[in-house]
Design a protein around this motif. Structure first.
Motif, mmCIF file in Angstrom:
data_model
loop_
_atom_site.group_PDB
_atom_site.id
_atom_site.type_symbol
_atom_site.label_atom_id
_atom_site.label_comp_id
_atom_site.label_asym_id
_atom_site.label_seq_id
_atom_site.Cartn_x
_atom_site.Cartn_y
_atom_site.Cartn_z
ATOM 1 N N PHE A 188 0.851 -1.201 0.000
ATOM 2 C CA PHE A 188 0.000 0.000 0.000
ATOM 3 C C PHE A 188 0.879 1.241 0.000
ATOM 4 O O PHE A 188 1.993 1.248 0.505
ATOM 5 N N GLU A 189 0.349 2.285 -0.632
ATOM 6 C CA GLU A 189 1.053 3.555 -0.767
ATOM 7 C C GLU A 189 0.073 4.683 -0.439
ATOM 8 O O GLU A 189 -1.133 4.462 -0.332
ATOM 9 N N HIS A 190 0.597 5.903 -0.314
ATOM 10 C CA HIS A 190 -0.278 7.056 -0.173
ATOM 11 C C HIS A 190 -1.126 7.189 -1.445
ATOM 12 O O HIS A 190 -0.611 7.083 -2.563
ATOM 13 N N LEU A 210 -4.703 5.891 2.274
ATOM 14 C CA LEU A 210 -3.780 4.913 1.712
ATOM 15 C C LEU A 210 -4.522 4.043 0.697
ATOM 16 O O LEU A 210 -5.742 3.869 0.800
ATOM 17 N N THR A 211 -3.794 3.488 -0.256
ATOM 18 C CA THR A 211 -4.403 2.680 -1.310
ATOM 19 C C THR A 211 -3.580 1.421 -1.538
ATOM 20 O O THR A 211 -2.346 1.493 -1.643
ATOM 21 N N LEU A 212 -4.265 0.281 -1.612
ATOM 22 C CA LEU A 212 -3.594 -0.948 -2.041
ATOM 23 C C LEU A 212 -3.180 -0.761 -3.490
ATOM 24 O O LEU A 212 -3.984 -0.340 -4.321
ATOM 25 N N ARG A 213 -1.941 -1.054 -3.785
ATOM 26 C CA ARG A 213 -1.409 -0.708 -5.111
ATOM 27 C C ARG A 213 -2.202 -1.378 -6.232
ATOM 28 O O ARG A 213 -2.388 -2.600 -6.232
ATOM 29 N N PRO A 214 -2.681 -0.599 -7.205
ATOM 30 C CA PRO A 214 -3.400 -1.176 -8.343
ATOM 31 C C PRO A 214 -2.483 -1.545 -9.500
ATOM 32 O O PRO A 214 -2.899 -2.217 -10.443
ATOM 33 N N GLU A 215 -1.236 -1.089 -9.451
ATOM 34 C CA GLU A 215 -0.243 -1.396 -10.481
ATOM 35 C C GLU A 215 1.136 -1.143 -9.892
ATOM 36 O O GLU A 215 1.262 -0.578 -8.805
#
Length: 399
Positions: free
Chosen positions: A43-45, A75-80
Motif C-alpha cells: 500500500f502507498e499514499h 492509503l491505497t492498495l497498489r493497483p499497479e
C-alpha cells in the motif's frame, strides 16, 4: 465456515508449482539482461496513484481499494507496479547510481473490477522497468526481454501490438479531435464513456463495452496530431523489432489504461488464444518521475498479468513442471523409520529432491499413495538395506 473474499483466490498445489516455475523463469531471464529485483510496499499514499495513473482513469475513478488509517491519512492498495517503483527510485536516490537502472518486481496488485476469466480483484503482476534511457533501443529491449521470457515458457507465434501516443504536448489537440469525432454519436456511448468524453476522451478508446468498441473502431489515431519526434521514435522501435524478427503490427486503438504513457505503447497477444487474450502490456513514461516531484528522467517498462499467464501456459511447460521428479522414500520397520529423516537430509544435501513417508503406512499403502501422487520412482529400505548401505528402487511406471 469463513471463506475467502470475493475476487481473491487461493493458489494451492499442484497449481502453485506453476507459479513458482514461472517466477523462477522471470528471475533468471530478467537478471540475465542485467535487471535487479525491487520490492515496494503493498500500500502507498493514495496521492501517488492519483498523480501518476491519472485521476480520470477507471483505475483511480472506481477501481482502487482506498482507506483512511487511524490518523486519517488516505492509503491505497497498489493497483499497479510502476508508480511504486518510480516513487521508490526517487525516495531511495537510485538516480545517483549509473543510469539506466533495470528494475523488476513480482507481487500482488488490487483493483475492484468486474471479474472474468484471468481477472481477479487481487491479482499478481511481473514487471520490468528501464529507468534513465530515452532511446528507442530501451523500448525494443523491453520487448526483447518479454519475448525471451515467453520463449523460455514455451510460447511461440506471439505478436506485439504497437501504437504511438505522442508527446504530452500532443494530447490537448488529440482530445479535441476525439471530442469532435464522438460528438455525433455521444448518445450511443455507454454512460462511462459519456463521462470520459468530457474528462479524458482517450479513455473512450480503452472501453470494453461492445457498442463503444464498434464506434471507436473508425476513430482517427494519434498519428493525426503526433509530433514528428514521437513518430520517429516509434518508427525506430518497430524497425528494431523487424530486424530482430519479432512480429508486430500497428494498433491505432491501443492506448492502455494509464495516463502516464507517452510515445511507445505495446501489448503482446497470441493469435492462437485470440486477439482479446492480452498476455502483457507496457510503454514509455518519460514524464512520470518529474510528475512525482523528481527530475525529468525517462522510463519504459511492462507488466505481465501472472494470473492470465498461468491460465494460458503452453501444455509442454505445464507437463514438465507438474511431473513428479522427486524420489519417494518408504522406510519399512521401526529402525528404518528412525533413520529415514537422516537419509532424506543426506539426499537433499546431494541435490536429490525427496519426500519421506512419515505417516507409518504399510508398504502397500505407501506405494499406492506414491503412485496416486505421480511419483515415478520410490526407494524402499528396511534394516537389511540400511546395514548394507543400499536402497531398493522401484519404478512405478514399469509396474
Amino acid at each position: 465456515m469463513i471463506q475467502k473474499p470475493r475476487g481473491t483466490r487461493d493458489i494451492v498445489p499442484p497449481e502453485s508449482k506453476l507459479w513458482v516455475a514461472v517466477e523462477a523463469t522471470a528471475h533468471r531471464v530478467f537478471q540475465a539482461f542485467g535487471a535487479e529485483e525491487i520490492r515496494t510496499p503493498v500500500f502507498e499514499h493514495t496521492e501517488l496513484f492519483v498523480r501518476s495513473v491519472g485521476e480520470t482513469t477507471d483505475i483511480v475513478h472506481k477501481e482502487m481499494y482506498t482507506f483512511a488509517d487511524r490518523k486519517g491519512r488516505f492509503l491505497t492498495l497498489r493497483p499497479e507496479g510502476t508508480a511504486g517503483v518510480a516513487r521508490a527510485f526517487l525516495e531511495n536516490s537510485l538516480d545517483q547510481r549509473p543510469l539506466p537502472q533495470r528494475l523488476y518486481y513480482i507481487g500482488p496488485m488490487f483493483r475492484y473490477e468486474r471479474m472474468q476469466r484471468g481477472r481477479y480483484r487481487e491479482f499478481r503482476q511481473i514487471g520490468l522497468e528501464i529507468i534513465g534511457a530515452a532511446s528507442p533501443l530501451a523500448d525494443a529491449e523491453c520487448i526483447v526481454v518479454l519475448f525471451e521470457f515467453f520463449t523460455a515458457l514455451g510460447f511461440d507465434n506471439l505478436t506485439v501490438h504497437v501504437n504511438n501516443l505522442g508527446d504530452p504536448e500532443d494530447r490537448p489537440r488529440y482530445r479535441e479531435l476525439l471530442r469532435s469525432h464522438f460528438q455525433g454519436v455521444r448518445d450511443q456511448l455507454c454512460a462511462d464513456c459519456q463521462r470520459r468524453l468530457e474528462e479524458n476522451p482517450l479513455r473512450v478508446l480503452d472501453c470494453k463495452v461492445p457498442t463503444c468498441k464498434a464506434i471507436t473502431a473508425i476513430t482517427p489515431g494519434m498519428e493525426a496530431v503526433a509530433s514528428p519526434a514521437s513518430r520517429a521514435h516509434v518508427e525506430e522501435v518497430t524497425s528494431l523489432l523487424t530486424s530482430l524478427g519479432i512480429p508486430w503490427q500497428h494498433n491505432p486503438r491501443l492506448v492502455r489504461g494509464l495516463d502516464y504513457y507517452v510515445r511507445t505503447v505495446f501489448e503482446v497477444v497470441s493469435p492462437e488464444l485470440g486477439e482479446s487474450t492480452v498476455i502483457c502490456g507496457g510503454g514509455r513514461y518519460d514524464r512520470l518521475l518529474a510528475d512525482l516531484g523528481g527530475p525529468e528522467i525517462p522510463g519504459v517498462g511492462f507488466a505481465i498479468g501472472e494470473d492470465r499467464l498461468i491460465e494460458v501456459l503452453p501444455r509442454a511447460f505445464v507437463a514438465k513442471v507438474t511431473a513428479q521428479a522427486r524420489l519417494y522414500l518408504i522406510p519399512v520397520g521401526q529402525e528404518a523409520r528412525l533413520s529415514g529423516l537422516q537419509l532424506a537430509r543426506d539426499l537433499v544435501r546431494q541435490g536429490v529432491p525427496v519426500e519421506l513417508e512419515v505417516s507409518g503406512r504399510s508398504l502397500k499403502a505407501a506405494l499406492k499413495r506414491a503412485d496416486k501422487l505421480g511419483f515415478a520412482k520410490v526407494a524402499i529400505f528396511g534394516e537389511d538395506e540400511l546395514a548394507r548401505g543400499v536402497l531398493l528402487l522401484k519404478d512405478l511406471r514399469a509396474g
